[in-house]
Design an enzyme around this catalytic site. Structure first.
Site, PDB file in Angstrom:
ATOM      1  CB  SER A  29     -34.456 -26.676 -27.836  1.00  0.00           C
ATOM      2  OG  SER A  29     -34.878 -28.214 -27.875  1.00  0.00           O
ATOM      3  CG  ASP A  68     -42.742 -30.613 -31.387  1.00  0.00           C
ATOM      4  OD1 ASP A  68     -42.990 -29.426 -31.090  1.00  0.00           O
ATOM      5  OD2 ASP A  68     -41.335 -31.030 -31.407  1.00  0.00           O
ATOM      6  CD1 TRP A  92     -44.204 -29.435 -34.175  1.00  0.00           C
ATOM      7  CD2 TRP A  92     -44.715 -29.127 -36.355  1.00  0.00           C
ATOM      8  NE1 TRP A  92     -43.311 -29.376 -34.218  1.00  0.00           N
ATOM      9  CE2 TRP A  92     -43.364 -29.009 -35.889  1.00  0.00           C
ATOM     10  CE3 TRP A  92     -45.154 -28.368 -37.307  1.00  0.00           C
ATOM     11  CZ2 TRP A  92     -42.519 -28.083 -37.101  1.00  0.00           C
ATOM     12  CZ3 TRP A  92     -44.065 -28.048 -38.326  1.00  0.00           C
ATOM     13  CH2 TRP A  92     -43.163 -28.254 -37.782  1.00  0.00           C
ATOM     14  CG  HIS A  93     -42.941 -25.436 -30.890  1.00  0.00           C
ATOM     15  ND1 HIS A  93     -42.001 -27.143 -30.495  1.00  0.00           N
ATOM     16  CD2 HIS A  93     -43.050 -24.740 -29.517  1.00  0.00           C
ATOM     17  CE1 HIS A  93     -41.035 -25.736 -29.625  1.00  0.00           C
ATOM     18  NE2 HIS A  93     -41.987 -25.085 -29.049  1.00  0.00           N
ATOM     19  CD  GLU A 152     -41.279 -25.911 -35.299  1.00  0.00           C
ATOM     20  OE1 GLU A 152     -41.359 -25.644 -33.943  1.00  0.00           O
ATOM     21  OE2 GLU A 152     -39.523 -25.735 -35.843  1.00  0.00           O
TER      22      GLU A 152
END
Length: 284
Positions: free
Chosen positions: A194, A203, A254-255, A252
């Site tokens: 991760s 995020d 938001w990442h 994603e």
């Protein structure tokens, strides 16, 4: 003495029946046997070789290493910014700002960034939790992004930053029980793989997206603003739209991942993923 030699020679010629006529004889040959004849040996004089002057060698010019040849599709990057792996594909230079963490290479299970701090930005929750933290450099850059957003009346919130190996283990297994392994792997990282464990990812969301981490955030005014301005502060959308085949993860918006202003600008300009960037990067 010479006459004696001549007499002997003539006798030998008569005895051997030499058929050669005397008139055909080269009489100058007799000069060797006469008193007036000389027998000086001609010695060819070899001229002395003149010494060859050695050419002066130019002084050694120190060689400077020339920079590698590049084209417009390449990015010259200093060697320490390339990710170093051991035989198990576990990252060794974990504090590298450009560390590449993905499904193929992981962080050590016990890795915790040494410079974690809480950025001074609005969060979507109250309380002091690990997910508020980022590495120092990334935290300061996030503050700059949020400050610019505020001046343009764009309201965004930080949702989730640093995440330990143990926390990721719990999240991943919860998703596996809920959705199964295949679906989980498309949206959540296996522990150690991760980006949140690097302390370089955050995020974000907005009220218009109900403060959730959903693809709809990318279609909101706030999400579009972040995509346009993130690189100016050193951030990239780590898992872009249509990038799943390369990153292994769904879109994603938001990442955000911190990589520094120069690299972020290059990635944004060329519409790359972080993996594609390292395919183009060459060592300086």
């Amino acid at each position: 003495m010479k006459k004696k030699h001549f007499s002997v020679l003539m006798i030998l010629m008569l005895l051997t029946g030499c058929s050669k006529q005397l008139d055909d004889i080269n009489w100058k040959f007799w000069e060797y046997f006469t008193e007036n004849g000389t027998s000086e040996e001609v010695v060819e004089e070899i001229p002395e070789e003149e010494p060859v002057e050695e050419e002066e060698k130019p002084e050694d010019i120190p060689q400077t290493e020339e920079p590698p040849e590049t084209d417009e599709n390449q990015f010259v990057l200093e060697e320490p910014f390339f990710t170093v792996l051991n035989e198990e594909k576990v990252i060794e230079n974990t504090d590298n700002i450009l560390v590449l963490v993905n499904k193929d290479q992981s962080l050590p299970a016990d890795y915790i960034p040494k410079d974690l701090t809480i950025p001074d930005v609005p969060f979507s929750f109250e309380g002091d939790y690990d997910k508020k933290y980022l590495r120092e450099e990334a935290a300061r850059a996030l503050e700059g992004l949020f400050a610019e957003a505020e001046t343009e009346n764009v309201e965004i919130f930080a949702v989730s930053g640093y995440r330990s190996y143990e926390t990721q283990y719990g999240i991943y297994n919860t998703y596996v029980k809920k959705w199964g392994e295949e679906k989980t792997n498309a949206v959540s990282a296996i522990p150690g793989h991760s980006e949140h464990q690097t302390g370089l990812a955050m995020d974000i969301s907005s009220r218009s997206a109900a403060l959730d981490l959903t693809e709809e955030f990318g279609e909101t005014p706030e999400g579009k603003w972040v995509k346009e301005h993130a690189s100016a502060h050193g951030f990239i959308i780590r898992y872009p739209e249509d990038g799943e085949v390369i990153t292994g993860y769904q879109y994603e918006p938001w990442h955000l991942r911190y990589v520094g202003k120069e690299v972020a600008a290059y990635i944004d300009e060329h519409d790359l993923t972080l993996e594609e960037f390292f395919d183009r990067a060459i060592k300086q």
